[in-house]
Design an enzyme around this catalytic site. Structure first.
Site, short mmCIF file in Angstrom:
data_model
loop_
_atom_site.label_atom_id
_atom_site.label_comp_id
_atom_site.label_asym_id
_atom_site.label_seq_id
_atom_site.Cartn_x
_atom_site.Cartn_y
_atom_site.Cartn_z
CB CYS A 1 -0.88 -0.04 1.24
SG CYS A 1 -1.79 1.48 1.59
CG HIS A 2 0.72 4.49 -2.75
ND1 HIS A 2 -0.09 3.63 -3.48
CD2 HIS A 2 1.65 4.96 -3.61
CE1 HIS A 2 0.32 3.62 -4.73
NE2 HIS A 2 1.36 4.41 -4.84
CB THR A 3 0.23 3.67 4.24
OG1 THR A 3 -0.95 4.31 3.77
CG2 THR A 3 0.55 4.19 5.64
CG HIS B 1 -0.66 -1.62 6.17
ND1 HIS B 1 0.36 -1.07 5.44
CD2 HIS B 1 -1.80 -1.04 5.72
CE1 HIS B 1 -0.14 -0.19 4.59
NE2 HIS B 1 -1.45 -0.16 4.74
CD GLU B 2 -4.03 -3.68 0.75
OE1 GLU B 2 -4.19 -2.48 1.01
OE2 GLU B 2 -3.95 -4.10 -0.42
CB CYS C 1 -10.13 -3.81 22.52
SG CYS C 1 -10.80 -2.31 23.29
CB CYS D 1 -9.44 0.17 18.87
SG CYS D 1 -9.05 -0.88 20.30
NE ARG E 1 -2.68 4.54 16.15
CZ ARG E 1 -1.43 4.90 15.87
NH1 ARG E 1 -0.43 4.39 16.55
NH2 ARG E 1 -1.19 5.76 14.90
CB CYS F 1 -5.10 -1.46 3.86
SG CYS F 1 -4.90 0.34 3.98
NE ARG G 1 -3.42 -1.91 -2.18
CZ ARG G 1 -3.35 -0.59 -2.03
NH1 ARG G 1 -2.84 0.18 -2.98
NH2 ARG G 1 -3.79 -0.02 -0.92
P1 NAD Z 1 -2.13 5.72 -5.54
O1 NAD Z 1 -0.80 6.39 -5.60
O2 NAD Z 1 -2.33 4.44 -6.25
O3 NAD Z 1 -3.21 6.74 -6.12
C1 NAD Z 1 -3.04 8.11 -6.12
C2 NAD Z 1 -3.58 8.68 -7.44
O4 NAD Z 1 -3.54 10.11 -7.34
C3 NAD Z 1 -2.76 8.31 -8.68
O5 NAD Z 1 -3.63 7.82 -9.68
C4 NAD Z 1 -2.12 9.65 -9.11
O6 NAD Z 1 -1.98 9.75 -10.53
C5 NAD Z 1 -3.11 10.65 -8.58
N1 NAD Z 1 -2.58 11.99 -8.31
C6 NAD Z 1 -1.36 12.31 -7.80
N2 NAD Z 1 -1.26 13.65 -7.65
C7 NAD Z 1 -2.43 14.18 -8.08
C8 NAD Z 1 -2.94 15.51 -8.16
N3 NAD Z 1 -2.23 16.56 -7.76
N4 NAD Z 1 -4.21 15.70 -8.63
C9 NAD Z 1 -4.95 14.62 -9.03
N5 NAD Z 1 -4.51 13.35 -8.99
C10 NAD Z 1 -3.27 13.14 -8.50
O7 NAD Z 1 -2.50 5.59 -4.00
P2 NAD Z 1 -3.57 4.68 -3.21
O8 NAD Z 1 -2.98 3.36 -2.85
O9 NAD Z 1 -4.87 4.74 -3.90
O10 NAD Z 1 -3.63 5.52 -1.83
C11 NAD Z 1 -4.06 6.84 -1.82
C12 NAD Z 1 -3.76 7.53 -0.50
O11 NAD Z 1 -4.55 6.97 0.53
C13 NAD Z 1 -2.31 7.38 0.00
O12 NAD Z 1 -1.93 8.62 0.57
C14 NAD Z 1 -2.41 6.32 1.09
O13 NAD Z 1 -1.37 6.47 2.02
C15 NAD Z 1 -3.76 6.67 1.66
N6 NAD Z 1 -4.46 5.64 2.45
C16 NAD Z 1 -5.19 6.06 3.53
C17 NAD Z 1 -5.93 5.16 4.29
C18 NAD Z 1 -6.74 5.61 5.46
O14 NAD Z 1 -7.14 4.78 6.28
N7 NAD Z 1 -7.03 6.89 5.61
C19 NAD Z 1 -5.89 3.80 3.93
C20 NAD Z 1 -5.17 3.42 2.79
C21 NAD Z 1 -4.45 4.34 2.06
N1 AHE Z 2 1.78 7.36 11.01
C1 AHE Z 2 1.33 8.43 10.15
C2 AHE Z 2 -0.17 8.42 9.94
C3 AHE Z 2 -0.59 7.25 9.17
C4 AHE Z 2 -2.09 7.16 8.99
O1 AHE Z 2 -2.80 8.17 8.94
N2 AHE Z 2 -2.55 5.95 8.88
C5 AHE Z 2 -3.93 5.66 8.60
C6 AHE Z 2 -3.97 4.38 7.87
S1 AHE Z 2 -3.18 4.43 6.33
C7 AHE Z 2 -3.34 2.87 5.77
O2 AHE Z 2 -2.79 2.77 4.56
C8 AHE Z 2 -4.76 5.45 9.87
O3 AHE Z 2 -5.65 4.62 9.92
N3 AHE Z 2 -4.52 6.20 10.87
C9 AHE Z 2 -5.20 6.06 12.14
C10 AHE Z 2 -4.23 5.56 13.17
O4 AHE Z 2 -4.63 5.35 14.32
O5 AHE Z 2 -3.06 5.37 12.81
C11 AHE Z 2 1.79 9.76 10.68
O6 AHE Z 2 1.86 10.69 9.84
O7 AHE Z 2 2.07 9.86 11.89
ZN ZN Z 3 -2.76 0.90 3.58
#
Ligand code: NAD
Ligand code: AHE
Ligand code: ZN
Length: 375
Positions: free
Chosen positions: A45-47, A67-68, A97, A111, A115, A175, A370
């Site tokens: 994953c990108h994270t 993590h996935e 939990c 949760c 954490r 994820c 993926r």
């Molecule tokens: P990815 O890199 O596959 O997708 C990102 C897309 O954004 C790409 O298609 C790219 O071309 C496009 N992009 C980049 N810059 C841009 C811009 N300025 N304007 C428009 N489009 C643009 O990533 P992904 O795996 O889909 O993940 C996306 C984000 O979500 C990541 O930051 C990841 O860390 C995050 N994430 C968050 C959670 C959460 O729980 N909040 C969970 C999983 C992933």
């Molecule tokens: N550790 C980072 C923050 C990372 C983050 O925001 N993680 C998301 C999941 S991304 C999955 O691909 C999330 O769920 N956050 C809630 C949590 O409790 O971590 C930082 O910048 O400190």
């Molecule tokens: Zn992820």
């Protein structure tokens, strides 16, 4: 192997951005409240890439990222009752939990139980790692560390799933796919007939599109700087596409003009703080809601004129799409088995754990959604 140290292969990140090293790693037996899992498949994953880059304040080195994933329980520690050896499971970086203030609130999927340990790469019991190489500890990551043939996780971070589910597919339910679906269903609660804008059409953005389509959204506008993304995105429900590079005006103005004042819901699925601003500002006055899904690097901040909120726009965020992990991951697996949600369609590449550095290179290639590694 129960009660014994297991030596297995894992991809160790010794330093930010330096290639991961496939090492013989020692994995200690699970202590009370812990589960040792044989990881069979893990996706990237990108994270993971974000933490590897060194920009994540919670990223400690050396560590085992990932993590996935999906696998089978190898052994359990004292007091673990909900899973037993052989059970098929998905590790959950977002624990559940069912006892802490967060879990009992009914207001969040976050949760609090473990954490404080998962953020610093250790286990709750003794604040130590279960991984080592030649006696030197290696940090855990997100409470999951799935880039390893075996890992140890807290019992509150394990979802037991249908043993008939194909692990090489449902590992994605750890994820990205749930995050996108849940951002729509749980966080935004998109209603039928809504107009939706999705910034970033990677796995997360496409899952948002799928969620929006099943929620009955009418216009699903995908926005990406890579126009090739539209073809695939159509299969997930995107029915209009805008490339910001084709326009002189700020992208929020383009979307506002296209939608008679703005969209009902927008989603930022990139992790870019200026796009987060645009996503908020393309929302309709009075009610438009924007959900931040992308993870921005440490030190970055969002900004907008407060007037945007005074006039009724709402800014939210989501972690794991608001899903309660142990309860709802098995439910998502069933939805996949019943063909109610896509999973296979997000898998564009398959490799082995030994090829993980090549797999990371692919993350920056627009053709990869993926990549699933067999361990
Ligand atoms: P990815 O890199 O596959 O997708 C990102 C897309 O954004 C790409 O298609 C790219 O071309 C496009 N992009 C980049 N810059 C841009 C811009 N300025 N304007 C428009 N489009 C643009 O990533 P992904 O795996 O889909 O993940 C996306 C984000 O979500 C990541 O930051 C990841 O860390 C995050 N994430 C968050 C959670 C959460 O729980 N909040 C969970 C999983 C992933
Ligand atoms: N550790 C980072 C923050 C990372 C983050 O925001 N993680 C998301 C999941 S991304 C999955 O691909 C999330 O769920 N956050 C809630 C949590 O409790 O971590 C930082 O910048 O400190
Ligand atoms: Zn992820």
């Amino acid at each position: 192997t129960q009660g014994q140290v297991i030596t297995c292969k894992a991809a160790v990140a010794y330093e930010p951005n330096k290639p991961l090293v496939i090492e013989d790693v020692q994995v200690a037996p699970p202590q009370a409240g812990e589960v040792r899992i044989k990881i069979l498949f893990t996706a990237l994953c990108h994270t993971d890439a974000y933490t590897w880059s060194g920009k994540d304040p919670e990223g400690l080195f050396p560590c085992i990222l990932g993590h996935e994933a999906a696998g089978a329980v190898e052994s359990v520690g004292e007091g673990v009752t909900e899973v037993q050896p052989g059970d098929h499971v998905i590790p959950c970086y977002q624990a559940e939990c069912r006892e802490c203030k967060f879990c009992k609130s009914g207001k969040t999927n976050l949760c609090g139980k473990v954490r404080s340990a998962t953020g610093v790469g250790v286990m709750m019991n003794d604040r130590k790692s279960r991984f080592s190489v030649n006696g030197k500890p290696i940090y855990h990551f997100m409470g999951t560390s799935t880039f390893s043939q075996y890992t140890v996780v807290h019992d509150v971070s394990v979802a037991k799933i249908d043993p008939k589910a194909p692990l090489e597919k449902v590992c994605l339910l750890g994820c990205g796919v749930p995050t996108g679906l849940g951002a729509v269903w749980n966080t935004a609660k998109v209603e039928p007939g809504s107009n939706v804008a999705i910034f970033g059409l990677g796995t997360v953005g496409l899952a948002v599109a799928e969620g929006a389509k099943t929620a009955g959204a009418t216009r699903i506008i995908g926005i990406d700087i890579d126009s090739k993304k539209y073809e695939t995105a159509k299969k997930f429900g995107v029915n209009e596409f805008v490339n910001p590079k084709d326009h002189q005006k700020p992208i929020q103005e383009v979307i506002v003009d296209l939608t008679d004042g703005g969209v009902d819901y927008s989603f930022e699925c990139i992790g870019n703080v200026s796009v987060m601003r645009a996503a908020l500002e393309c929302c309709h006055k009075g009610w438009g809601t924007s959900v931040i899904v992308g993870v921005a690097a440490s030190g970055q901040e969002i900004s907008t004129r407060p007037f945007q909120l005074v006039t009724g726009r709402v800014w939210k965020g989501t972690a794991f799409g608001g899903f309660k992990s142990r309860t709802q991951v098995p439910w998502l697996v069933e939805k996949y088995m019943n063909k109610e949600i896509k999973v296979d369609e997000y898998i564009t590449h398959s490799m082995t754990l030994g090829e993980i550095n090549k797999a990371f290179d692919l993350l920056h290639d627009g053709t990869c959604l993926r990549c699933v590694l067999s361990t």
